[in-house]
Design a protein around this motif. Structure first.
Motif, PDB file in Angstrom:
ATOM      1  N   LEU A 407       0.666  -8.973  13.616  1.00 16.37           N
ATOM      2  CA  LEU A 407       1.086  -9.269  12.247  1.00 16.37           C
ATOM      3  C   LEU A 407       0.347  -8.392  11.245  1.00 16.37           C
ATOM      4  N   THR A 408      -0.948  -8.161  11.484  1.00 14.75           N
ATOM      5  CA  THR A 408      -1.768  -7.428  10.524  1.00 14.75           C
ATOM      6  C   THR A 408      -1.733  -5.920  10.735  1.00 14.75           C
ATOM      7  N   PHE A 694       0.544  -5.516   5.502  1.00 11.55           N
ATOM      8  CA  PHE A 694      -0.816  -5.209   5.948  1.00 11.55           C
ATOM      9  C   PHE A 694      -0.975  -3.707   6.168  1.00 11.55           C
ATOM     10  N   ARG A 695       0.021  -3.107   6.812  1.00 16.16           N
ATOM     11  CA  ARG A 695      -0.075  -1.672   7.110  1.00 16.16           C
ATOM     12  C   ARG A 695      -0.190  -0.846   5.822  1.00 16.16           C
ATOM     13  N   SER A 696       0.694  -1.116   4.872  1.00 12.68           N
ATOM     14  CA  SER A 696       0.696  -0.318   3.641  1.00 12.68           C
ATOM     15  C   SER A 696      -0.562  -0.564   2.813  1.00 12.68           C
ATOM     16  N   ILE A 701      -6.487   1.834   1.654  1.00  9.16           N
ATOM     17  CA  ILE A 701      -7.678   1.116   1.185  1.00  9.16           C
ATOM     18  C   ILE A 701      -8.870   2.023   0.916  1.00  9.16           C
ATOM     19  N   THR A 702      -9.075   3.044   1.734  1.00  9.91           N
ATOM     20  CA  THR A 702     -10.250   3.897   1.521  1.00  9.91           C
ATOM     21  C   THR A 702      -9.981   5.041   0.542  1.00  9.91           C
ATOM     22  N   LYS A 703      -8.754   5.116   0.046  1.00  9.60           N
ATOM     23  CA  LYS A 703      -8.440   6.164  -0.929  1.00  9.60           C
ATOM     24  C   LYS A 703      -8.981   5.832  -2.310  1.00  9.60           C
ATOM     25  N   GLY A 704      -9.377   4.564  -2.478  1.00 15.12           N
ATOM     26  CA  GLY A 704      -9.992   4.168  -3.734  1.00 15.12           C
ATOM     27  C   GLY A 704      -8.989   3.995  -4.850  1.00 15.12           C
ATOM     28  N   ASN A 705      -9.485   4.035  -6.075  1.00 10.47           N
ATOM     29  CA  ASN A 705      -8.663   3.915  -7.262  1.00 10.47           C
ATOM     30  C   ASN A 705      -9.137   4.979  -8.249  1.00 10.47           C
TER      31      ASN A 705
END
Length: 961
Positions: A407-408, A694-696, A701-705
């Motif tokens: 699922l994740t 979850f995938r997207s 996530i590590t690309k930051g903002n």
């Protein structure tokens, strides 16, 4: 020892004598904060891990060690000789892939052909696999392996074993000090002429920035952006420092702010379940610097919280020394009734386990009821292990786990590898097959159908209150004397009404009025059933015309971006917004005290009328003073109940008999009218929670903002300390360090700095909330030009020892017996009788060269694992804590910082012994290390002729090594 590798690099081959007649010198090269004129070396601390050095780190550092001292070079050769190849090398077994080839090799437990292994709890099998895989007959010996295999007999004997976790997990509050210490170690290496770049984590380290966001802006569509901008304004130095660390150190992943809560990110993304490290397969295991690291136990990954001191040693490749734990088998049967939530279940489990007594133990769940619990429900139960006192609340991997991994967004091949490995190594539970009876230290059982709706409070997470009894319990709390279940409000004042103007609208507060309602915390925001349940309650309330009063500070802080996606997919976020539960940020907020200010009119109404205001939150901690200084009553509840209590506007309600409000048709609306059924929630989860979410989310996530990516950090591998920074300050640990440790320092004629009762938490010792405007820490910041609006929180300033020393014992709800009933962060300076802030009193003692101790009751140091709860007292000159009992991690941290933890004998405490705290104390330890044993008796004498025996809580030989 506090930081292992650097101390190993700088020691000679001669083992120093650390103990005098009474104890040892302070572990840091600290000088008094009032006048820095006396230095003490770091290396007079207890060397907690130096009995088992990490060979790999020595091999990589060999030329640099040689440059420091020929003695250490000789020592390196000694280690090389002592470290042998793995005696279990013959148990390496290939794990074939179904279509040909192999996944890799693994150390096979079945190949040991030992029938005792079949009876071991799964959690102990993970310890066994680690010991076999890491066995070199130096750090980990065959004798250690035998102790674990013979767990049924050895677990009752407090035997010590080494454990090497596969990785380390940090959040930013506790991660900043760890990175500060690594940077400081590099400086020390550099000053001694060695290669500072050799200081790196030797196991994977994941650091999630999640503890810095505050609820400054709520009830706004723009809350997420506004709060993040304020978060970056306050924490720019800290964030830049962490970003520097992510590039300066190898093997360290930093997940930027705005990504989610560390434990939910760990569950949904970071958790490996099984490592494949260059073809070697082994179970994932983790220690983290947050006590709720246990949440990962719900995924079948062995994990628990440790202090920053232990975590840093693990990062540097040191095996952790631990007492082989007993395991409580907790059998679950049946299924939850309609309308009962996972939060109701975990609060029930917490109460049962607290009553049973599980401190220092593993709890392992099993039974037919397991198939009725989603993985998110299991994670909720595992998350609150610290609240019920266990080291772990473990759920072995089964088919439910595999479904969750898919699922994740974990790949099919990864899941196939995980299942194949765990089955082959007898670490997988298949409830479709006959179960082998496992042996446990003790047994508990719960029929899930017996769980009823409940909340916990008003001051402790294990004080569970069935929902049907809440109104009566609340009135009892108003009547009772001040304590965990009492506020001592006179009868004639209990119906007081505080009327005030809220932005032109008439408003009123009473005792029990809800002023904060927060859907927050890793415990619940990772669970789609309760999050979507909250959305359904908001939807039904909206449709019936119910609205939350505008002076209730409502907030929603999801643990990951996935939550936002399924709330939008379900169409329920708009109803939460209608009720004021706009998303305020992605991280820990209200649960750790980052609740932000209340509206000035609300705050004034509470303060001026002495109202016992309430907060209701879906968190895991509700200790007094933690959530908000103005909410004396704080209740833990499921997210749907948070919405319900916000709608009611008070905790003084019987939901069975009293309406929650009046609908648009003029009729009474009861809780049952807006409460969704279990089937309704399940259908919404099924249609709204999708793997692609979850995938997207985690691909990015590590690309930051943009704000994180715009931070400019130097490329240097040595940190450039800024002496003017009030966030990141070069600590005193390594200053004036020499090759040889100084002489020992005894505890003789020490004064009592503080005299406490029961349940002093790490929130009391090292507060994580706001910095009070009149505190010593505030004075320090103001003197350095920091305006009050920019004080930020104590947690955010953990990288500055000057602030944290002043913040130690600065909790405004501190109850110190020396003050004879007065509550607050002050104490009595015994020689003069002056009433001072604790920090100021400690500095006066230190300036005069006088040692201090702390007297305490039961459960000293409970709550979140905080290294500063041990570092802080040490910086204040505390040499010992005498208590009825200690929380596990805190006791270990005290030892690591050179503070003696002592327990009274059973049936004794300060009151029964007639100790007032006005005495002077001498602690009589043997003069030689060889004469000190874990758990031995020591004599304590006072200057007025009293004498009593305590148990010294050095629990393992490594702590004495």
């Amino acid at each position: 020892m506090y930081i292992t590798t650097s101390s190993l690099l700088l020691r000679t081959t001669t083992k120093p004598k650390l103990f005098s007649r009474t104890f040892f010198a302070s572990p840091l090269s600290l000088t008094s904060y009032s006048s820095r004129n006396t230095s003490r070396s770091f290396f007079s601390s207890i060397p907690r891990f130096n009995r088992r050095f990490h060979y790999t780190s020595y091999r990589s550092l060999r030329p640099h060690i040689s440059a420091v001292t020929p003695g250490i070079e000789r020592f390196h050769r000694t280690i090389a000789t002592m470290s042998n190849e793995n005696p279990f090398k013959g148990n390496l077994t290939s794990l074939p892939k179904p279509g040909g080839g192999e996944f890799g090799k693994f150390y096979s437990l079945p190949s040991l052909n030992d029938p005792r292994i079949e009876k071991l709890p799964y959690s102990i099998r993970i310890l066994l696999e680690s010991a076999i895989r890491n066995c070199d007959n130096f750090q980990v010996t065959k004798e250690d392996v035998e102790k674990i295999i013979d767990w049924e007999n050895t677990s009752t004997k407090q035997v010590e074993i080494p454990f090497k976790p596969a990785r380390v997990l940090l959040q930013d509050f506790t991660g900043v000090p760890a990175v500060v210490d690594l940077a400081c170690m590099r400086d020390a290496m550099n000053k001694l002429g060695s290669d500072s770049n050799k200081i790196n984590p030797l196991v994977p380290v994941d650091l999630v920035v999640d503890h810095s966001v505050q609820v400054d802006v709520a009830r706004s569509e723009n809350a997420v952006q506004a709060n993040m901008e304020l978060e970056f304004q306050r924490n720019k130095e800290r964030f830049a420092f962490l970003k520097w660390g992510s590039t300066a150190f190898r093997n360290m992943l930093v997940v930027p702010p705005g990504s989610g809560i560390v434990h939910q990110v760990n569950l949904e993304y970071l958790g490996r379940v099984v490592f494949n490290n260059e073809g070697l397969l082994y179970p994932d295991s983790v220690v983290g610097t947050d006590s709720h690291t246990t949440m990962i136990d719900g995924l079948g990954v062995a994990g628990w919280g440790v202090g920053g001191i232990e975590a840093e040693a693990a990062m540097l490749g040191q095996p952790m020394s631990m007492v082989l734990p007993g395991v409580v088998g907790f059998k679950l049967s049946g299924k939850l009734r309609n309308g009962v939530t996972a939060t109701d279940l975990v609060l029930t489990v917490t109460q049962i386990l607290r009553k049973h007594g599980v401190v220092g133990k593993f709890v392992e769940f099993y039974g037919d009821g397991m198939s009725k619990l989603s993985l998110a429900d299991r994670a909720t139960i595992a998350n609150m292990s610290p609240e019920y006192g266990a080291t772990m609340g473990f759920f072995p991997v089964d088919h439910v786990t595999l479904q969750y991994l898919k699922l994740t967004g974990r790949s099919d091949e990864t899941v196939a590898m995980i299942e194949s490995y765990l089955r082959a190594n007898k670490l997988f539970v298949d409830y479709n097959e006959p179960q082998q009876d496992r042996v446990y230290s003790s047994y508990l059982e719960l029929n899930l159908s017996e769980v009823e709706p409940c909340i916990s409070g008003p001051k402790r997470p294990h004080d569970r209150v069935p929902l049907k009894e809440m109104k009566a319990d609340w009135h009892a709390c108003l009547d009772n004397k001040v304590g965990f279940k009492g506020f001592a409000i006179p009868k004639e004042a209990q119906e007081k009404v505080a009327k005030f103007d809220f932005h032109g609208q008439p408003a009123e507060l009473k005792h029990g009025s809800v002023v904060i309602a927060a859907i927050t915390s890793c415990t619940n925001t990772s669970n789609p059933s309760v999050m979507l349940g909250a959305g359904l309650v908001a939807k039904k309330a909206h449709e019936l015309g119910l609205r939350i009063k505008p002076w209730v500070k409502t907030s929603l802080a999801p643990g990951s971006g996935v939550v936002t996606k399924y709330l939008l997919q379900s169409g329920l976020q708009k109803y939460l917004n209608e009720q004021g539960f706009h998303i305020v940020g992605f991280g820990c907020t209200t649960c750790i005290g980052n609740s932000g200010d209340l509206d000035e009119s609300v705050a004034s109404a509470i303060s001026e009328n002495d109202i016992v205001a309430a907060a209701v939150l879906s968190g895991n901690r509700n200790f007094e003073g933690r959530v908000h200084p103005l909410t004396r009553a704080n209740y833990l509840a499921s997210p749907p109940l948070v919405v319900a209590y916000a709608l009611a506007g008070t905790v003084d309600i019987d939901f069975e008999k009293e309406p929650i409000g009046t609908g648009k048709d003029g009729k009474n609306v009861f809780l049952r009218d807006i409460w969704p059924s279990t089937e309704e929630i399940a259908e919404t989860v099924q249609s709204s929670v999708l793997p692609e979410m979850f995938r997207s989310t985690y691909e990015a996530i590590t690309k930051g903002n943009p704000m994180w990516n715009q931070l400019q950090v130097p490329a240097n591998t040595l940190y450039s300390w800024d002496s003017n920074s009030t966030y990141i300050h070069e600590p005193p640990y390594f200053k004036n360090m020499t090759m040889d440790p100084p002489g020992p320092h005894g505890v003789k004629d020490a004064y009592c700095l503080l005299n406490f009762g029961d349940s002093i938490t790490t929130d009391h010792i090292s507060p994580a909330g706001s910095i009070n405007k009149d505190s010593p820490a505030a004075k320090y910041l103001l003197e350095r030009g920091v305006e009050r609006k920019d004080f930020n929180s104590y947690g955010s300033r953990r990288g500055n020892d000057e602030v944290m020393a002043r913040g130690t014992f600065a909790n405004i709800r501190l109850v110190n017996k020396l003050l004879n009933g007065e509550v607050g962060p002050k104490t009595v300076h015994i020689p003069t009788g002056d009433k001072l802030y604790v920090f100021d009193a400690a500095m006066r003692y230190m300036t005069s060269g006088q040692d201090t101790i702390v007297l305490a009751g039961a459960e000293y140091g409970s709550g979140s694992s905080r290294d500063w709860a041990a570092k802080g007292p040490m910086l204040l000159g505390v040499k010992a804590v005498i208590a009825k009992s200690f929380e596990r991690i805190h006791r270990s941290n005290l030892v690591g910082m050179g503070i003696i933890p002592l327990c009274y004998k059973s049936g004794e405490d300060a009151d029964t012994l007639g100790l007032t705290g006005h005495e002077r104390y001498t602690i009589d330890l043997p003069s030689k290390i060889s004469e000190i044993r874990p758990g031995q008796d020591v004599k304590v004498t006072t200057d007025n002729g009293k004498s009593f025996t305590c148990i010294v809580r050095f629990d393992t030989e490594v702590e004495l090594a």
